[in-house]
Design a protein around this motif. Structure first.
Motif, PDB file in Angstrom:
ATOM      1  N   LEU A 115      37.069 -40.010 -33.899  1.00  0.00           N
ATOM      2  CA  LEU A 115      38.489 -39.901 -33.576  1.00  0.00           C
ATOM      3  C   LEU A 115      38.598 -39.532 -32.110  1.00  0.00           C
ATOM      4  N   LEU A 116      39.426 -40.259 -31.376  1.00  0.00           N
ATOM      5  CA  LEU A 116      39.674 -39.965 -29.971  1.00  0.00           C
ATOM      6  C   LEU A 116      41.173 -40.016 -29.738  1.00  0.00           C
ATOM      7  N   THR A 117      41.766 -38.857 -29.488  1.00  0.00           N
ATOM      8  CA  THR A 117      43.203 -38.743 -29.309  1.00  0.00           C
ATOM      9  C   THR A 117      43.497 -38.060 -27.984  1.00  0.00           C
ATOM     10  N   ASN A 118      44.582 -38.454 -27.342  1.00  0.00           N
ATOM     11  CA  ASN A 118      44.949 -37.848 -26.069  1.00  0.00           C
ATOM     12  C   ASN A 118      45.579 -36.471 -26.225  1.00  0.00           C
ATOM     13  N   GLY A 119      45.961 -36.097 -27.425  1.00  0.00           N
ATOM     14  CA  GLY A 119      46.570 -34.794 -27.638  1.00  0.00           C
ATOM     15  C   GLY A 119      45.543 -33.680 -27.629  1.00  0.00           C
ATOM     16  N   PRO A 120      45.973 -32.445 -27.385  1.00  0.00           N
ATOM     17  CA  PRO A 120      45.063 -31.301 -27.439  1.00  0.00           C
ATOM     18  C   PRO A 120      44.786 -30.883 -28.874  1.00  0.00           C
ATOM     19  N   SER A 121      43.729 -30.145 -29.056  1.00  0.00           N
ATOM     20  CA  SER A 121      43.369 -29.697 -30.401  1.00  0.00           C
ATOM     21  C   SER A 121      44.456 -28.826 -31.017  1.00  0.00           C
ATOM     22  N   SER A 122      45.199 -28.090 -30.197  1.00  0.00           N
ATOM     23  CA  SER A 122      46.239 -27.198 -30.723  1.00  0.00           C
ATOM     24  C   SER A 122      47.322 -27.962 -31.474  1.00  0.00           C
ATOM     25  N   ARG A 123      47.566 -29.213 -31.095  1.00  0.00           N
ATOM     26  CA  ARG A 123      48.565 -30.017 -31.789  1.00  0.00           C
ATOM     27  C   ARG A 123      47.949 -30.963 -32.803  1.00  0.00           C
ATOM     28  N   GLN A 124      46.769 -31.492 -32.502  1.00  0.00           N
ATOM     29  CA  GLN A 124      46.230 -32.580 -33.304  1.00  0.00           C
ATOM     30  C   GLN A 124      45.407 -32.114 -34.504  1.00  0.00           C
ATOM     31  N   ALA A 125      44.739 -30.990 -34.387  1.00  0.00           N
ATOM     32  CA  ALA A 125      43.889 -30.534 -35.491  1.00  0.00           C
ATOM     33  C   ALA A 125      44.704 -30.260 -36.750  1.00  0.00           C
ATOM     34  N   VAL A 126      45.919 -29.753 -36.597  1.00  0.00           N
ATOM     35  CA  VAL A 126      46.730 -29.456 -37.774  1.00  0.00           C
ATOM     36  C   VAL A 126      47.163 -30.744 -38.480  1.00  0.00           C
ATOM     37  N   LYS A 127      47.273 -31.846 -37.725  1.00  0.00           N
ATOM     38  CA  LYS A 127      47.609 -33.125 -38.341  1.00  0.00           C
ATOM     39  C   LYS A 127      46.460 -33.591 -39.239  1.00  0.00           C
ATOM     40  N   LEU A 128      45.238 -33.427 -38.764  1.00  0.00           N
ATOM     41  CA  LEU A 128      44.087 -33.806 -39.583  1.00  0.00           C
ATOM     42  C   LEU A 128      44.040 -32.975 -40.857  1.00  0.00           C
ATOM     43  N   GLU A 129      44.343 -31.693 -40.733  1.00  0.00           N
ATOM     44  CA  GLU A 129      44.356 -30.828 -41.911  1.00  0.00           C
ATOM     45  C   GLU A 129      45.453 -31.250 -42.879  1.00  0.00           C
ATOM     46  N   ALA A 130      46.627 -31.559 -42.364  1.00  0.00           N
ATOM     47  CA  ALA A 130      47.742 -31.959 -43.222  1.00  0.00           C
ATOM     48  C   ALA A 130      47.428 -33.254 -43.962  1.00  0.00           C
ATOM     49  N   LEU A 131      46.686 -34.135 -43.316  1.00  0.00           N
ATOM     50  CA  LEU A 131      46.319 -35.410 -43.931  1.00  0.00           C
ATOM     51  C   LEU A 131      45.078 -35.299 -44.818  1.00  0.00           C
ATOM     52  N   ILE A 133      41.934 -35.100 -43.683  1.00  0.00           N
ATOM     53  CA  ILE A 133      40.838 -35.907 -43.138  1.00  0.00           C
ATOM     54  C   ILE A 133      40.079 -35.172 -42.033  1.00  0.00           C
ATOM     55  N   GLN A 134      40.180 -33.838 -42.013  1.00  0.00           N
ATOM     56  CA  GLN A 134      39.501 -33.098 -40.955  1.00  0.00           C
ATOM     57  C   GLN A 134      37.984 -33.259 -41.016  1.00  0.00           C
ATOM     58  N   GLY A 135      37.446 -33.640 -42.187  1.00  0.00           N
ATOM     59  CA  GLY A 135      36.003 -33.835 -42.297  1.00  0.00           C
ATOM     60  C   GLY A 135      35.587 -35.293 -42.349  1.00  0.00           C
ATOM     61  N   ALA A 136      36.506 -36.184 -41.997  1.00  0.00           N
ATOM     62  CA  ALA A 136      36.241 -37.624 -42.149  1.00  0.00           C
ATOM     63  C   ALA A 136      35.514 -38.235 -40.964  1.00  0.00           C
ATOM     64  N   PHE A 137      35.347 -37.474 -39.874  1.00  0.00           N
ATOM     65  CA  PHE A 137      34.827 -38.063 -38.645  1.00  0.00           C
ATOM     66  C   PHE A 137      33.491 -37.444 -38.245  1.00  0.00           C
ATOM     67  N   ASP A 138      32.652 -38.285 -37.668  1.00  0.00           N
ATOM     68  CA  ASP A 138      31.367 -37.814 -37.156  1.00  0.00           C
ATOM     69  C   ASP A 138      31.508 -37.185 -35.777  1.00  0.00           C
ATOM     70  N   VAL A 139      32.577 -37.499 -35.088  1.00  0.00           N
ATOM     71  CA  VAL A 139      32.898 -36.857 -33.815  1.00  0.00           C
ATOM     72  C   VAL A 139      34.414 -36.894 -33.649  1.00  0.00           C
ATOM     73  N   VAL A 140      34.958 -35.818 -33.103  1.00  0.00           N
ATOM     74  CA  VAL A 140      36.381 -35.750 -32.767  1.00  0.00           C
ATOM     75  C   VAL A 140      36.492 -35.325 -31.316  1.00  0.00           C
ATOM     76  N   VAL A 141      37.202 -36.110 -30.525  1.00  0.00           N
ATOM     77  CA  VAL A 141      37.431 -35.779 -29.118  1.00  0.00           C
ATOM     78  C   VAL A 141      38.928 -35.620 -28.901  1.00  0.00           C
ATOM     79  N   TYR A 142      39.315 -34.404 -28.521  1.00  0.00           N
ATOM     80  CA  TYR A 142      40.707 -34.128 -28.163  1.00  0.00           C
ATOM     81  C   TYR A 142      40.788 -34.239 -26.643  1.00  0.00           C
TER      82      TYR A 142
END
Length: 235
Positions: A115-131, A133-142
């Motif tokens: 996952l590669l998103t332009n948003g910061p972790s403070s905004r984007q990590a909670v979206k992954l949790e809500a969906l 899928i926080q454990g669905a990726f082998d790498v996450v780049v905020y």
């Protein structure tokens, strides 16, 4: 078999979309600030210049509210409206783009997924949790936490470096021509543009090369991964 060793995804408007309406957020800012509303969400979007800073867009939004108020001949506490805007946004209020779950599952069946998103972790990590899928990726780049965001190559390089995958063996999936397609090409990746009903118009794309793959729906991605060796697709 897919010709790609890894698939990377954008997040907003690719895997998920916000469920709060623009009206809810815009007029919620006025309610929060206890200010009589003026204008509309489209007025604010038109008044904003460039891209917001990743971490604290308060001044950026305040400038927009100040311009909207000026066009209506009123004075407002623009800073308080900006604070109200940010207080009203619920970053957990997201849902999957139709077909995104199938696309993500298909990518995971083919190999490493990032996952590669332009948003910061403070905004984007909670979206992954809500969906969920926080454990669905082998790498996450905020990329919002980095010195450079898309379309610069550095965020792509960071993701691929963690995966140990060469750029030419990776596919990036995103909805933005300016950030996702152009950024992937600059970093040497293949691009799959989630276009929806938008058609490619070379004259308005600022010199961005047409992506190899165009997705009308996110659940078109499994076919791309299965048939990539056959050549590019088009809507």
């Amino acid at each position: 078999m897919s010709v790609f060793d890894a698939v990377l995804f954008d997040l907003d408007n690719t895997l998920c979309r916000g469920d709060q309406s623009a009206e809810t957020i815009y007029f919620g800012a006025f309610e929060w600030a206890d200010v009589d509303p003026v204008g509309s969400p489209s007025d604010l979007w038109g008044a904003l210049d460039g891209d917001p800073p990743p971490h604290d867009p308060t001044d950026y939004l305040a400038d927009g509210f100040e311009r909207v108020a000026a066009t209506h001949g009123v004075a407002v506490d623009a800073g308080r409206l900006a604070e109200g805007f940010l207080a009203t946004v619920d970053y957990r209020a997201v849902s999957f783009v139709p077909g995104a779950e199938r696309a993500l599952d298909a990518a995971r069946e083919h190999g490493p997924v990032g996952l590669l998103t332009n948003g910061p972790s403070s905004r984007q990590a909670v979206k992954l949790e809500a969906l969920g899928i926080q454990g669905a990726f082998d790498v996450v780049v905020y990329a919002g936490d980095l010195s450079r965001r898309k379309p610069f190559p550095e965020p792509f390089e960071a993701a691929l470096g963690t995966l140990g995958v060469q750029p030419g063996a990776a596919l990036y999936v995103g909805d933005s021509v300016e950030y996702d397609v152009a950024g992937a090409h600059r970093a040497g990746l293949h691009a799959a543009w989630f276009a929806g009903e938008t058609e490619w118009d070379a004259e308005t794309r600022g010199g961005v090369e047409r992506p190899a793959y165009v997705l009308e729906r996110m659940d078109d991605l499994p076919d791309v991964l299965d048939d990539a060796g056959a050549g590019p697709t088009s809507p």
